[in-house]
Design an enzyme around this catalytic site. Structure first.
Site, PDB file in Angstrom:
ATOM      1  N   SER A 261      17.524  -9.296  17.309  1.00  0.00           N
ATOM      2  CA  SER A 261      17.991  -9.043  16.964  1.00  0.00           C
ATOM      3  C   SER A 261      19.213  -9.482  15.987  1.00  0.00           C
ATOM      4  CB  SER A 261      18.473  -7.223  17.239  1.00  0.00           C
ATOM      5  OG  SER A 261      19.915  -7.070  17.082  1.00  0.00           O
ATOM      6  N   LYS A 262      19.045  -9.143  14.071  1.00  0.00           N
ATOM      7  CA  LYS A 262      19.741  -9.564  13.372  1.00  0.00           C
ATOM      8  C   LYS A 262      21.018  -9.740  14.145  1.00  0.00           C
ATOM      9  CE  LYS A 262      21.395  -9.368   8.511  1.00  0.00           C
ATOM     10  NZ  LYS A 262      22.905 -10.394   9.602  1.00  0.00           N
ATOM     11  N   ARG A 263      21.592  -8.449  14.671  1.00  0.00           N
ATOM     12  CA  ARG A 263      23.252  -8.302  14.930  1.00  0.00           C
ATOM     13  C   ARG A 263      23.093  -9.199  16.713  1.00  0.00           C
ATOM     14  NH1 ARG A 263      23.708  -2.320  17.006  1.00  0.00           N
ATOM     15  NH2 ARG A 263      25.604  -3.338  18.221  1.00  0.00           N
TER      16      ARG A 263
END
Ligand code: GLU
Length: 505
Positions: A261-263
Site C-alpha cells: 500500500s501507499k502507507r
C-alpha cells in the site's frame, strides 16, 4: 486459425497509476512483443464519479518514461477506436439491447433507497435468482408497465440474468482451472440509464471482443470478476473467441503480510508511483520513482522480476532481454514481496553501466537547479564517472560530486580535529608551491611529485594528504585525490588550499 496476439492495458483514470498497475502494463507489453502482437491502451472511464483530472495524462507519461510503447490507443489511434470508453456510448447501447432481446438481461427499477431498505431487513441480501422475483423489474412487471415507467422518465438499470446452480470454470494461464458455482454470483448491473453508460463489466467484455483481444492480462484483484466475464462472453455468443485469462500475482508489503500500500511506501521511504503525483483535490504530493532519481531501465528490470523469473539466474536484463525471455510459464501464483532495497540495488547497477556522458545529461538539471553554470559536458562527465560507484540514486551523484562544482564553505569538524594541527598551515603553503611548480597535472605525475616532496621532508603522509583533501573537498571523502586535481583547474585547487588556511582554526 491462429489469431494475432492482441493485449490491452485498461486502466481507469481514477488517480495516479500505482506501481502494480505499471507491472501489469509491463507484462502486457513484454508478452505482446515476445509474440509479435499488438499492445493496446484503453481508457476505462465509464464511472464518471471516480474520474480524476490529470490521471490519463499521468498514465501516458508514465508508460512513455518507462519505454512501454503503445501500438493503439487514444493518442496513437488505430482501427478499433475510439479507445476511450466514454466515447463508445453508441456501441454499448446496441449490446445492452442484444442481451435484453435475448432474455439474458432484464430491466430493474429498484431505487438505491429501496435496495437499502431491502438490505436492512434481509442481511446478506443478494439480487439474484432467489430474490429477483420479488423486486421491481421487467421479470415481475408487465411489459406495458415497464414501457410506461421508462416513458415517464424513471431511471433504471440493466442487470445480467445469471442462471443459478451452474459450474463456471475459468482457465487461467498462471492459475490453471478456477471453478465456482454461479449461485454465488449476483445479477450484476451492466448498464445505468442515469448516465447512459455501461458499467465496467459490460464495457470491458464488449471492448475486449470488438478489439479482438486474445489475452486479458491483469492483476489478481480482478480474478473474482473472471467467472462473470466468462458468462457474459457466453451470453453474447462469443465463447469461441473469448480471450485467455492471465491473472498476475499480487504485490505484497516488503515487511509483514498483505497487499503493498501507499502507507508502506511512506513508512519505509520508497515511492509506490512511477512519477510524482499532485492530487488535484487534496493538494497532497506523492513521490515518484522518476523524481526520486531512479532510471527507467532499473525500474523496468526490478518490476519484471516481481512475479516472474527468466528461468535462469540472469538478473540484469534490458527491455530487449526481457522481451526475449518472457513467458507466463515462469510467472508465480504466489504474491511477490516488494523488495524495494532490491530496486535500489538495480538502480546502482544501471547507474554504473550508464556511459558518463549520459549520466551528465541526467545530472545537468540538478546543476541548473542550484544555479551552477559554466562547466563543460566533459568536465561533468568525468566528475560523475569518478563518484558513480558510490551512488544509488541520481541525487547521490550530487552528494558525492558536489565539491567538483562548488568550493567547500565549511569543513568536517571530526576530520579537522584529526588532521589539521598547528603545523598544517605552513605545510599547506609549501604544498601550494609544489603544485605551482607542476606543469603536467595528470594524476600519476602529480602524485609522484607530491609524494616525493612529502617523503623528502619526512612529513606524515596520511596527515598531509588528508589536510589536502579537507581543503579541496571539505571532508575526508571522495575519489583518489590526484584524480580530483587532474580534473579540477589547478588555480581552483590552490585557491581552496588558501581558503582553508585562512578559515580552519
Ligand atoms: N479498468 C480496470 C482497471 O482499472 C481494468 C481491469 C481489466 O484489465 O480488466 O484495472
Amino acid at each position: 486459425m491462429e489469431r494475432k496476439v492482441r493485449v490491452r492495458f485498461a486502466p481507469s483514470p481514477t488517480g495516479p497509476l500505482h506501481i502494480g498497475g505499471v507491472r501489469t502494463a509491463l507484462y502486457n507489453y513484454l508478452f505482446a512483443r515476445r509474440n509479435g502482437g499488438d499492445m493496446i491502451l484503453r481508457i476505462e472511464d465509464t464511472d464518471s464519479r471516480r474520474f480524476v483530472p490529470g490521471a490519463e495524462e499521468y498514465i501516458n507519461e508514465s508508460l512513455k518514461w518507462l519505454g512501454i510503447k503503445i501500438d493503439e490507443g487514444v493518442k496513437e489511434g488505430g482501427d478499433y477506436g475510439p479507445y476511450k470508453q466514454s466515447e463508445r456510448r453508441d456501441i454499448y447501447r446496441k449490446y445492452v439491447k442484444q442481451l435484453l432481446d435475448t432474455d439474458k438481461a432484464y430491466i430493474a427499477f429498484d431505487t438505491p433507497e429501496e435496495l437499502d431498505a431491502t438490505r436492512s431487513v434481509t442481511s446478506n441480501f443478494q439480487y439474484d435468482a432467489s430474490t429477483r422475483g420479488s423486486m421491481r423489474n421487467s421479470l415481475t412487471m408487465s411489459k406495458e408497465d415497464v414501457e410506461k415507467l421508462i416513458e415517464e422518465g424513471a431511471q433504471y438499470v440493466v442487470r445480467f440474468k445469471i442462471e443459478p446452480g451452474k459450474d463456471v470454470v475459468v482457465n487461467d494461464l498462471i492459475r490453471g482451472e478456477v471453478k465456482i458455482n454461479s449461485s454465488i454470483l449476483d445479477d450484476k448491473v451492466l448498464y445505468k440509464s442515469a448516465d447512459d453508460l455501461p458499467t465496467y463489466h459490460l464495457a470491458n467484455i464488449v471492448d475486449d471482443h470488438l478489439m479482438e483481444i486474445t489475452h486479458v492480462i491483469r492483476g489478481e484483484e480482478w480474478l473474482p470478476s473472471a467467472p462473470l466475464h466468462k458468462l457474459l462472453y457466453e451470453a453474447f455468443g462469443w465463447a469461441d473467441t473469448q480471450p485467455q485469462f492471465v491473472h498476475l500475482p499480487l504485490l505484497l508489503k516488503p515487511v509483514g503480510n498483505g497487499k503493498l500500500s501507499k502507507r508502506d511506501g511512506d513508512k519505509l521511504g520508497f515511492p509506490v508511483f512511477p512519477l510524482e503525483w499532485h492530487d488535484p483535490k487534496s493538494g497532497e504530493t506523492s513521490s515518484g520513482y522518476r523524481e526520486k532519481g531512479y532510471l527507467p531501465e532499473a525500474v523496468v528490470n526490478f518490476l519484471a522480476l516481481l512475479g516472474w523469473n527468466p528461468g535462469d539466474d540472469s538478473e540484469l536484463m534490458t527491455m530487449d532481454d526481457l522481451i526475449d525471455k518472457f513467458s507466463f510459464e515462469h510467472c508465480s501464483k504466489a504474491g511477490a514481496k516488494f523488495d524495494y532495497q532490491k530496486g535500489i540495488w538495480f538502480n546502482h547497477e544501471y547507474l554504473m553501466k550508464k556511459p558518463d556522458g549520459q549520466l551528465a545529461e541526467l545530472f545537468k538539471p540538478t546543476l541548473e537547479e542550484k544555479g551552477i553554470t559554466g562547466y563543460s559536458d566533459e568536465y561533468i562527465a568525468k566528475a560523475l564517472g569518478m563518484v558513480k560507484s558510490r551512488a544509488n540514486l541520481i541525487p547521490d551523484l550530487w552528494t558525492q560530486a558536489d565539491f567538483f562544482f562548488t568550493a567547500p564553505d565549511s569543513y568536517a569538524e571530526k576530520d579537522v580535529k584529526k588532521r589539521w594541527s598547528a603545523e598544517t598551515p605552513g605545510i599547506m603553503e609549501e604544498l601550494i608551491n609544489v603544485l605551482e611548480g607542476i606543469d603536467d597535472m595528470t594524476s600519476a605525475n602529480a602524485e609522484k611529485i607530491v609524494l616525493d616532496w612529502i617523503a623528502s621532508k619526512g612529513y606524515h603522509l596520511g596527515n598531509v594528504m588528508n589536510a589536502f583533501r579537507l581543503a579541496v573537498v571539505g571532508a575526508c571523502r571522495g575519489p583518489h585525490m590526484f584524480d580530483i586535481t587532474e580534473l579540477m583547474p589547478k588555480e581552483e585547487v590552490i585557491r581552496r588550499i588558501r581558503k582553508a588556511i585562512e578559515n580552519i582554526k
